[in-house]
Each structure stands twice: as C-alpha cells, then as structure tokens.
Motif scaffolding. Sequence first.
Motif, short mmCIF file in Angstrom:
data_model
loop_
_atom_site.label_atom_id
_atom_site.label_comp_id
_atom_site.label_asym_id
_atom_site.label_seq_id
_atom_site.Cartn_x
_atom_site.Cartn_y
_atom_site.Cartn_z
N ASN B 289 0.79 -1.22 0.00
CA ASN B 289 0.00 0.00 0.00
C ASN B 289 0.83 1.28 0.00
OD1 ASN B 289 -2.11 -1.69 0.00
ND2 ASN B 289 -2.84 -1.25 2.07
N VAL B 290 2.12 1.16 0.25
CA VAL B 290 2.97 2.36 0.22
C VAL B 290 2.86 3.03 -1.15
CG1 VAL B 290 5.34 3.19 0.26
CG2 VAL B 290 4.56 1.61 2.00
N THR B 291 2.84 2.20 -2.18
CA THR B 291 2.78 2.73 -3.55
C THR B 291 1.48 3.48 -3.81
OG1 THR B 291 2.13 0.50 -4.09
CG2 THR B 291 4.35 1.15 -4.70
N GLU B 292 0.43 3.06 -3.09
CA GLU B 292 -0.85 3.74 -3.29
C GLU B 292 -0.75 5.21 -2.92
OE1 GLU B 292 -3.63 -0.19 -2.36
OE2 GLU B 292 -3.58 1.47 -0.93
N GLY B 293 0.07 5.53 -1.89
CA GLY B 293 0.26 6.92 -1.49
C GLY B 293 0.83 7.75 -2.62
N VAL B 294 1.77 7.17 -3.33
CA VAL B 294 2.38 7.88 -4.47
C VAL B 294 1.30 8.20 -5.50
CG1 VAL B 294 4.08 7.71 -6.32
CG2 VAL B 294 4.54 6.65 -4.11
N GLY B 295 0.46 7.23 -5.76
CA GLY B 295 -0.61 7.42 -6.74
C GLY B 295 -1.56 8.53 -6.34
N ILE B 296 -1.86 8.59 -5.07
CA ILE B 296 -2.80 9.61 -4.60
C ILE B 296 -2.17 11.01 -4.70
CG2 ILE B 296 -4.06 10.45 -2.59
CD1 ILE B 296 -4.27 7.47 -1.72
N ALA B 297 -0.87 11.09 -4.42
CA ALA B 297 -0.20 12.39 -4.41
C ALA B 297 0.02 12.94 -5.81
CB ALA B 297 1.13 12.27 -3.67
N ALA B 298 0.14 12.04 -6.79
CA ALA B 298 0.53 12.46 -8.14
C ALA B 298 -0.31 13.60 -8.72
CB ALA B 298 0.52 11.25 -9.06
N PRO B 299 -1.63 13.57 -8.64
CA PRO B 299 -2.42 14.65 -9.26
C PRO B 299 -2.23 15.99 -8.56
CG PRO B 299 -3.78 12.72 -8.84
CD PRO B 299 -2.50 12.51 -8.13
N LEU B 300 -1.63 16.00 -7.36
CA LEU B 300 -1.50 17.24 -6.60
C LEU B 300 -0.25 18.02 -6.96
CD1 LEU B 300 -2.50 15.98 -3.04
CD2 LEU B 300 -3.85 17.44 -4.53
#
Lengths: 346, 395
Positions: B289-300
């Motif tokens: 799930n660490v990678t999920e954080g990256v995905g969420i941050a990307a559009p910001l």
Amino acid sequence: MLDPKQKISRRHILKVGAAGFLGVLGSTLVNPVSAFTKSSQSEPSHDMHDKLKNMRQHSMTHGYDPGTDSSEGLESAVKALTQFDYGKASMRADGRTVRDYDMIAADWELEIAKGIRFPGWAFNGTIPGPTLRCTEGDIVRVTFRNGSAHPHSIHFHGIHPTDMDGLEPVAPGETFIYEFEAKPAGMQVYHCHVQPFTRHIHKGLYGNFIIDPKIPRKPAKEFSMVMNGFDLDLDGENEIYTVNGFAFAYMSRPIKVKAGELIRVYISNMTEFDLLNSFHLHANFFNYYATGADPQARPYFTDTIMQCQGERGIVEMVFPAPGRYMFHAHQSEFTELGWMGFFVAE
Amino acid sequence: MNPKPNKRMVWLWGIAPLLLLAVVILLISNVGTGVKDQQAAPIEVLNIERIVLQDDGFQVTVLNSGPKEVEIAQVVVDDAFWNAEFDPGPTLQRFELATIYIPYPWVEGDPHEIRLITTNGLLFSGEVAAAMKTPEADANRFLQYALIGFYVGVIPVGLGLLWFPFMRRYTTKGIQTILAFTVGLLFFLAVDTIQEGLELGAEAPGVFQGTGLVWFGAILSFLFLMAMDQSGKRTSGSLAEIGGKRVSYKIAGGIGLHNFGEGLAIGAAFAAGEASLGTFLIIGFTLHNVTEGVGIAAPLLKDRPTWKTFLSLACVAGAPAILGTWTGGFVFNDTLAALFFGIGAGAIVQVIFVISKMIVRDARRFELPAVSWLNLGGVTLGIVLMYATALLVNF
C-alpha cells in the motif's frame, strides 16, 4: 486442583510427582490432563465465565440423545423386532404344510431417523421387509406383485430349484409366485436380485427369512434384527446406519427382557457399500451360530461378531442380572450414525 | 379534442399491461403451465454462513436461500449424530437465518465437519479447516483490529504521500511519468479487486448472484462518478483546470474501497483461526500500500496542498482498512463483500479513465507523445511493483 482449563507447567508436574503418595496419582491423572491443556488456552480469568456457560448449557450434553418421542419410523422398527410373518398356513393333500405369503414391492417414503425421510423401495411398505418365518419342510408359496416402476424379484437364500431363485425380473405390474420347500433350517435372508444390485438392495428391498428346525430350538424370547445403512446423497456411502430401519430406535425404546431368560436374536447384515457390519454386546457374552443351519455346530462364545454383506446368524444370550446392556456395531462410525441401542433386563 | 378523456386514455394505456400481466400470472398459478412433469427431487438450499467456535461447542449461522421452507432434522458432526439447539427453530422460511448451537468437544488444530440433514434427506455441510476458538468481539479485539487496519491502511498511504516534496521537483515530463505510474498501479488494483470480488461472489448463496453483483456494482459506481464529474464541471481538461485535489480524493476513495477489501481478508484470516496468515498479510499489505500513497499524491503535483489535505487523504484511503478488518473479523458476508469489491473496482476504473485523459490532454498541450516510452515505463513499473508486492499476500 486438576482443572483441565489450567495450564500445568512442568514444574507443577514435578511437584506433584515429588509428593510421595501423590506420585502414583500424579502419573495416572496428570498425564491425561496435561494432554487436555494443550487444547485450551483460556486464561484463568475466563474460568468463571466458562463454568457459568457450562451451567447454562447443562441441559444439553455432548453426544446425541434421540429422545423418546413416538414417530412412524420408530414404531415400525419396534414392531419389526418381534413381528414374524408365518403366512397363511394350509394343509396339502399329501399332508404337508403350505404357507402362503403376500409380498408387494413398491416405492415408499419412509422415516429412517427422527425427522428424516428416505425415498426407498420396500417390500410391504417397510425397510427391512417383513420377517418371513416357517418350519423346515414347509412349502413356502410367495405371491409377489411388483407395484413399482422398476422390475424387481425376490431371491431367497436356501436350497431350492433354480427356477425359484429370483433371477428373473418381474416386470412392473406383473405377479410371480415363488414356491419351494423350505430348507435348510436356519437363519436366511431374502432380497431383490435385479441389476443394478447395489441400487435395488440399498434402496430397501431385503428382509429376514427364518426357517425353524423340525425339532424346535429351546424356548426363548426372540427378536429379529436387520443391520442396514442408508445413502442419502447417493454418493455410494451411507450417511445413516440402523437396525430394522430406524436410527437409534432401541436407544429411544430399549428392548425389555428378563434377567435369567434365554434371549435369541436372528441377526443379518444387509448393509450396502460397507463391506462389514458387526454386533457387540456390553457387559455380557453370547453364543453365536453362523447361519444356524448346522445342528451339530458348536457356537462361538464371544461379545462381538462381524458379518459380511448378506451374512447372518443366531445370537443367544442370558442376561445375568438386571441392568442396561448396551449393544451396537463395533464400527464406531456406524454406532454414532444410528446403530446403537440397549437391552434393559429386569 | 377534449383533453380530459385523452388523459384518462393515457393512464389506461399505462395500466393495461400491468392488469394483463396480473391475469396471466393468475392463470398460470391456477391452471399450471401445461407441463405436468413431477419434480424429481426436492429443491432445498441451505447456506452455512458462519461457524463460530466457542469453548462449549459450535455456533452455526445458516441461511435458507432455496425456493421453499426447509426443516433441519438432524445435525451430524464428524460422522456422529449430535445434539443441537435451534434459534429460532429448525424450520427456516425462505431467506430466513437460524443459529444452531452444537455442544461439541472440538479439538484445537483438527478439522471438523458439520452436516445438516433436512427432513427430505438432503445434506448440507460446513467445514472448519483447523479448529481454533473464534475471537470474541470485545473492546480489546475491536481496538486490536483497528490498529491492524491502521497499520495496513493509513500508515503506508501516509508514508507514500511523504514522497510528495520529492516528486514535485520533476518537470512536466516527469509528472506525466508519475501519473502513468499511477495508472499502472490502479490498473493492477482494478484487476485484482474484480478477481477477488468474483471469488467471493462465487462463494455467496446462488440466489444473490454474487458474481453478477461485482459487475453491477462496478458499472454503477463507474457511471455514478462519471455523472458527478460531468455535472460538476463541464470541462474536463488539464490538471490545473479540474483541480488536482478533486482527482486525488477520487483516487483516495477508490483505493479506500480496495483497502476495505484488504481489511476484510485480514480480519477473515484472524476469524478463521489463521493468525500466522493474518500477520503475514499485514506485512504484505503494508508494503503493497505504500505505492498507493504515491498514486494519490501524483495529481496534486501542480497544486499547493496543505498538510491537512494529506492527512485527510490518508484517512480516506486508509481508514476503510480498519472498517474492513472489523467486518472481516466479526461479520463476514460473501454477498456484501462481492458488492463492495465491485463498487471499488468501478471507482478505480473511473479514476484510471480520468487520469489517462489528463495525460493525453497535457501531452497534447506540450506537444509530447501521450504514450511515450517514459510513460509506458511508468505504467509498467506501476504494474510490476504491485505484482511483486502482491506476491507477499497471494497464495
């Protein structure tokens, strides 16, 4: 002190072992108990909780209690124990006794355990079929009507002409008369002999056939038992085992006998799928006559006998004192799936 | 023309088919279909929903999902008839639930089989793979499960979000690649979620069409999110135009539903007495799930978000894992789980759709190829990373 819920440490055991006179007690009691502790890891604080729970559930114990409620299947099994069909007797011109029996094969839905119905094929509406009984030398005449949608027959065990052997299927709606001289004396069986055999037999087309010797056996209180099984899901394995067609029948209605009286049980094994079935009597021994046809045969003195499919014999015992004598198959699985009962000697 | 009778006529046309339908149904139920075949065997369906192991025996929850009422005649445990108590009773109406109490000396670590025999002689069995006392739902358990959910959901997502300052240093090309990477992650999650949902759906009682529910949930949640987008802002354009925050929250929401599923798996593992499996799953999902954080941050990356935004994003994406662990541990239900997985998958697919569109728009604006080698690399890396970390939690 020996609470099975309490974990017993090695030190604890050593302590118990060291305590002189407790040593013996320790070795016999602590070991089985320590085996128990493996299975429970409750903390001491849970103990009270568990005890309360146990008290609440006190009415319901481990195991199975079939109860004593009357039901159609139970009454039928109780009846089968002592009901012997001697047929309609008449004298032939040559002075021989002729016994006429009526048998009909049909589809019946029968209760085989409390509340469980089984779509079976049965002779005269019961599984096992009626216990036919005659004396050696009698002319047995069985009028067999097939009221089922499948061809059936009756194959009697014994010595008789081969055209009376039940190998010819009797078509649905047809009637056939089996006629032969009853011999040899002993405990026989009958069953349908139409292929596929396993299906025709396991669905219920079988029963006991007793030929009494000309010189009667010693007077006794007599019972008939057929050991069988029922395959509910048709996977070639029995789910329920019974004696006389109803699981735990003689747990609900223990068989009443008198202490000191000779008891004779005609017992057969008509179980399908399982190769063997057995009869074991608690707290007593019995004489066993396999098939019971040889008047010179020496009985087998034991408390457990086994029978292959179609095997049968005569069990004779005397209960030495009043009490509850359990009997069951010595295959534990069969026992707990219905084949268990009691004699109550008074 | 008189408008009044006309109106009445319209109503009549609306009602007439219904009336005719009622007549036809009445006819069929009274007269029959004309096919006089008798039913060969009784149709009865019992679903053993849950087996709870207590100190004094089993507690079995059973559902009648068949077409008719069913009466349970006997209970057989490990090839032995056994005493049982039924609450409310041994007869179950259609869709009725009953609880069966069976006092039984089960043996820790041993398999047990519980068979129910109906009055018609039909068998239904439930299995305990390895007996272990079912954890009781007390406050302590609740907190423990919450903590597990926190480890699996909130913490890794939060850690992933911490990469935000690092990611910001990238140029447009770099940001495109990171978005592509997010698409890769989400694509993996979408496939995984649908697969899990279908597996659970297959376990659910047939009458509820569990696998169907996955697809229905997916398509409806996808369309729901599309409708939300299109009613809110008519232009769906570059990141700056539609607001990165909005997209991030959507990703967080979709991932939250996915993490709910992960919580379910962990809670169910604990409930089934597979504690070691549970621990293993925790470690696996945390890494995953660490990678999920990256995905969420990307559009910001083009916004100026505050720490509060990140905190709430971590909660939206991570906290459902806590709910999932509770659900899995205490009240697992295959049917609902299948539906949730479907909804999660639909949400994730919609996010993929939005981000992909963003990539294409931005690429056009800066005259870059949409599927550049770099972007393809991003997608690939996303899938590979998820695949590799999933090896820890799949068996």
